[in-house]
Motif scaffolding. Structure first.
Motif, short mmCIF file in Angstrom:
data_model
loop_
_atom_site.label_atom_id
_atom_site.label_comp_id
_atom_site.label_asym_id
_atom_site.label_seq_id
_atom_site.Cartn_x
_atom_site.Cartn_y
_atom_site.Cartn_z
N ARG A 12 14.40 -21.98 -31.69
CA ARG A 12 15.67 -21.94 -30.80
C ARG A 12 15.64 -22.84 -29.96
N TYR B 48 15.05 -21.28 -39.15
CA TYR B 48 13.39 -19.98 -39.74
C TYR B 48 12.60 -21.26 -40.45
N ALA C 247 9.68 -18.45 -32.37
CA ALA C 247 9.22 -17.05 -31.91
C ALA C 247 8.60 -16.88 -33.34
N LEU C 248 7.69 -16.11 -33.04
CA LEU C 248 6.87 -15.94 -34.91
C LEU C 248 7.36 -14.63 -35.06
N THR C 249 7.60 -14.77 -36.32
CA THR C 249 8.20 -13.13 -37.27
C THR C 249 7.67 -12.25 -37.90
N SER C 250 6.48 -12.96 -38.95
CA SER C 250 5.54 -12.77 -39.96
C SER C 250 4.41 -13.54 -39.28
N ASP D 137 18.42 -21.44 -41.71
CA ASP D 137 18.85 -21.24 -40.31
C ASP D 137 18.59 -22.11 -39.89
N LEU E 107 6.07 -17.09 -40.76
CA LEU E 107 6.92 -17.36 -40.78
C LEU E 107 7.75 -17.30 -39.54
N PHE E 108 8.46 -18.29 -39.06
CA PHE E 108 8.90 -18.09 -37.14
C PHE E 108 10.07 -19.50 -37.78
N SER E 109 10.92 -18.57 -36.45
CA SER E 109 11.74 -18.93 -35.69
C SER E 109 11.57 -20.42 -34.59
N GLU F 65 8.56 -21.69 -42.26
CA GLU F 65 7.36 -21.45 -42.95
C GLU F 65 6.66 -22.15 -43.19
#
Length: 823
Positions: A372, A401, A348-351, A399, A368-370, A403
């Motif tokens: 799961r 995440y 999941a891309l956050t930024s 967690d 920045l991505f996470s 970069e």
């Protein structure tokens, strides 16, 4: 004709009348017949001809036929006998099921004339079917505690016949517990009920068998039987009991449908229906009911849906066991779903920074991505990676995440965009992975100066060009993008003078601002600067060299004889001159270059055309033959000087020649011997030495007069000296002399021989022509050629050219520089 028309009209009226009568009759008459079912094929139904009162021949002549209603034909008409027969065996139960009256409709159709007669045949029922029970055996479960007088409905028998041939009565075999009660329903159907006469006792008799008969009203009657089995049920005085109160089981989430999870069992000590247990879910969620299936008879619980550990990890089921008497018991089933690695990691891309400058420092965050993974344990542990050949790296933060950072310097000119694939993979036994693509664009920074395609641009242009003429183009490219790559051009001016060239700032086109003159400007060198549109702007320079090509725009200029008429007295030629005698030399120059400055001479006009000739390349005027006494004393020659340009340009020189007497034999002898003398022989050296000695002897007596005369000549001609070409190559294009030549004159017939030192005869150059300080010709100018007349009066006349004998041919003397001496 009128009668024929009237007869045809009468016939039409008759036909219409007959048709009307037939139609009326067809609507009025109906033939009715009756026929028993199961008659054989071609059985007699009726005599149609007799019933209609017509003969069989009329049936045939009128094309009579039977038309049945519906798709199937049941009857056939014999036209020979007029008898209506059955086409096939008729089954009333198949033709008219569930109907008491079965009627078949047909029509007798006469085609000529048209007539339609209705008919109907009633198919009578025959007792050809026996009563039949739906089941051969009927089972009834009756509690032993059932009170007498209780009624139990029995299955009704079915008879396909109707009326009196249908079902009429039931009968029951003899027994001690039950009797039979008959009844008639609202639809007229008869039914039977079993009536308990005496209470049952399971311990004495657990089962009672009875024979039930159904009888119709046919003749002879038909019957059908069925077995009635009475099962005596025990009284329900015990409830079911499960073997365990709680069942705990585990099942994998990828279990296929119909897989057995657990089997629950409850025992009931009663017998019969009270001891038979049925299972069902109770107090269980609807989602669990969809995922699990319970067999009501066996108590087996099987998988019926797709289990998902990530959705529900545990299921609580409550099973109820109920016996035949309604007594029940409950147990719990706890199903734990075991995790299986069936979920791939989710990115999941956050930024995301879609564009970064190429001068971004290392460790710049791009995205920045996470990650799961819905699985558990090692199945839910993940790791991420990208391609190793990219200037980017992944850095875990907190967690799950990560970069995405730059780890090297970027260069947009090398790679303008990156398509980065992030791969996330879990640690399960069968490892699952997922990918996410990130598109990163590198924005431009002005880090590349423009580059010229050439260091030096050489462009040629003809002189006398048009103003604002485009002569070429310079081109510079910039590896940057956008405004950083937008190149503008300009000339670098080292001084404040306006250059002769201009450049288009946008496309680099080079223009000449004014007409150029090759004789003034032969080459232009300027520096061109190309600057981009960045801030600050970067630039590069290149040398622009414009070469001016010569055109034939200058006519030859005659230096000798002078065009101002100073040599009007002309040249003196002795009467005894032989062929090849040098009279004069026409000297001309051309300010152009190359072929445009190559000069040729020719005699354009002469008083005596055959007496004189002109050297084609030397310009020397010589006698073409020996001078005779008959020749006129004065001659006028016009010499045409022409260059080799395209188109050629020309000028003319006018010579006045006077034939004179009084030249000594020494003059003649020397003139005759001159062509045989080699100018480069030893005699030349001797003559030069003698000339030097004579000059020294007479220096004391004649120095004052000569110096004064030379100074006056210089002062008078200094302002009118011509300007010669600056280079040696230009000088060679003309026909000017390069060195001094001295002649020695001897006086024949005298006792004393003498040497006379005479200065060379320089042509007087007109003012404004090019000359140089280093040229000896510019330092001395001979006296006006008009002085030759004075010399002639004093007895001094030209003798010869050169220092020795010269050949008379023109080509041999074209390379020498003629100098005239006088005695």
């Amino acid at each position: 004709m009128a009668f024929g028309r009237q007869s045809r009209g009468t016939e039409r009226q008759v036909v219409l009348f007959v048709l009307c009568v037939c139609v009326c009759q067809s609507g009025a008459e109906t033939l009715r017949y009756s026929l028993a079912e199961e008659m054989e094929r071609d059985s007699f139904v009726a005599n149609i001809a007799k019933d209609l009162g017509v003969s069989p021949s009329q049936l045939a002549s009128r094309n009579a036929r039977v038309v049945s209603e519906g798709n199937e034909q049941y009857f056939r008409l014999n036209l020979n006998t007029g008898v209506l027969t059955v086409k096939n065996t008729l089954d009333r139960e198949a033709i008219c099921p569930q109907s008491d009256i079965c009627t078949l409709f047909f029509k007798i159709l006469f085609e000529s004339p048209v007539q339609l007669i209705r008919g109907e045949v009633e198919v009578r029922d025959v007792n050809d079917n026996s009563p039949v029970f739906p089941e051969k055996e009927m089972v009834l479960e009756i509690l032993e505690t059932t009170s007498p007088g209780s009624r139990f409905p029995l299955e009704t028998a079915q008879d396909r016949d109707v009326g009196s041939n249908g079902l009429q009565n039931y009968s029951l075999g003899s027994n001690s517990h039950f009797s039979l009660a008959l009844g008639t329903g609202k639809d007229g159907a008869k039914y039977a009920e079993l009536v308990l006469q005496r209470q049952l006792d399971r311990e004495q008799q657990g089962e009672v068998n009875l024979l039930l008969s159904a009888i119709d009203g046919g003749s002879p009657p038909r019957s059908g039987t069925a077995q009635v089995r009475i099962v005596v049920l025990d009284a329900n005085d015990n409830i079911p009991v499960f073997s365990r109160e709680v069942y705990e089981v585990r099942v994998a989430e990828n279990s296929p449908p119909e897989q057995l999870v657990v089997r629950v069992a409850a025992a009931d000590p009663d017998e019969g229906s009270y001891g038979r247990v049925r299972y069902a879910f109770t107090q269980t969620s609807e989602r669990s009911r969809q995922l699990f299936e319970l067999n009501a008879a066996t108590g087996e619980i099987r998988v019926s849906g797709n289990l998902d550990f990530e959705e529900t990890k545990k299921h609580k089921l409550v099973v109820r066991a109920t016996d035949g008497g309604g007594l029940s018991a409950h147990c719990k089933v706890h199903v734990e779903v075991l995790d299986v690695n069936d979920n791939a990691p989710e990115i999941a891309l956050t930024s995301l920074t879609a564009s970064i400058p190429e001068d971004a420092p290392p460790r710049t965050v791009v995205a920045l991505f996470s990650v799961r993974d819905r699985d558990s344990g090692d199945n839910g542990r993940t790791e991420c990676a990208i391609d190793v050949d990219l200037p980017f790296s992944l850095t875990p933060t907190f967690d799950n995440y990560y970069e995405l950072r730059t780890n090297a310097a970027l260069d947009r000119e090398r790679t303008a965009e990156y398509n980065i694939t992030i791969t996330a993979i879990d640690w399960g036994r069968s490892r699952l992975s997922s990918r996410e693509k990130i598109f990163v664009q590198i924005s431009d920074v002005n880090d590349n100066p423009p580059e010229f395609t050439q260091d030096v641009y050489t462009i040629s242009v003809n002189e006398n060009n048009n103003p604002m003429l485009r002569i070429g183009n310079v081109n510079a490219t910039d590896a940057d993008a956008g405004k950083n790559s937008r190149v503008s051009y300009a000339l670098v001016r080292e001084d404040k003078e306006q250059p002769d060239v201009s450049i288009n700032s946008e496309n680099g086109d080079v223009y000449i601002l004014r007409p150029l003159d090759y004789e003034e400007v032969r080459a232009i060198e300027v520096t061109v600067r190309a600057a981009d549109g960045g801030s600050p702007a970067l630039s590069a320079e290149a040398l622009l060299r414009v070469l001016v090509r010569d055109e034939n725009d200058n006519a030859p200029v005659v230096l000798h004889p002078p065009p101002d008429g100073s040599a009007a007295a002309g040249e003196l030629v002795p009467r005894w001159a032989q062929a090849g005698y040098l009279v004069a030399k026409v000297v001309a120059v051309d300010a152009d270059a190359g072929q445009n400055a190559w000069l040729s001479y020719e005699l354009a006009k002469a008083t005596e055309p055959g007496l004189f000739r002109v050297g084609l390349h030397s310009g020397e005027v010589r006698t073409a033959r020996a001078v005779t006494e008959r020749d006129a004393p004065r001659h006028r020659l016009v010499v045409l000087v022409r260059d080799r340009g395209q188109p050629p340009r020309s000028s003319t020189a006018t010579l006045t020649i006077t034939l004179v007497d009084g030249f000594s034999e020494a003059h003649l002898r020397v003139s005759e011997e001159a062509p045989a003398t080699d100018p480069d022989g030893r005699l030349t050296l001797y003559l030069i030495i003698c000339l030097a000695c004579v000059s020294a002897l007479f220096l004391a007596t004649a120095a004052a007069a000569v110096v004064v005369r030379l100074r006056r000549a210089r002062q008078s001609m200094a302002g009118s000296l011509p300007t010669f070409p600056k280079s040696a190559a230009e000088s060679s294009a003309g026909s000017l002399p390069r060195s001094y030549v001295y002649d020695v004159c001897f006086a024949a017939g005298t006792v004393n021989s003498e040497f006379r030192f005479l200065r060379p005869l320089f042509p007087c150059f007109p003012a404004g022509l090019p000359h140089g300080p280093g040229d000896q010709r510019s330092s001395v100018c001979s006296a006006n050629l008009g002085e030759e007349a004075d010399w002639a009066a004093q007895g001094r006349v030209p003798l010869s050219e050169g220092t020795g004998p010269r050949p008379a041919e023109e080509n041999a003397s074209s390379d020498q520089n003629p100098w005239l001496t006088h005695q």
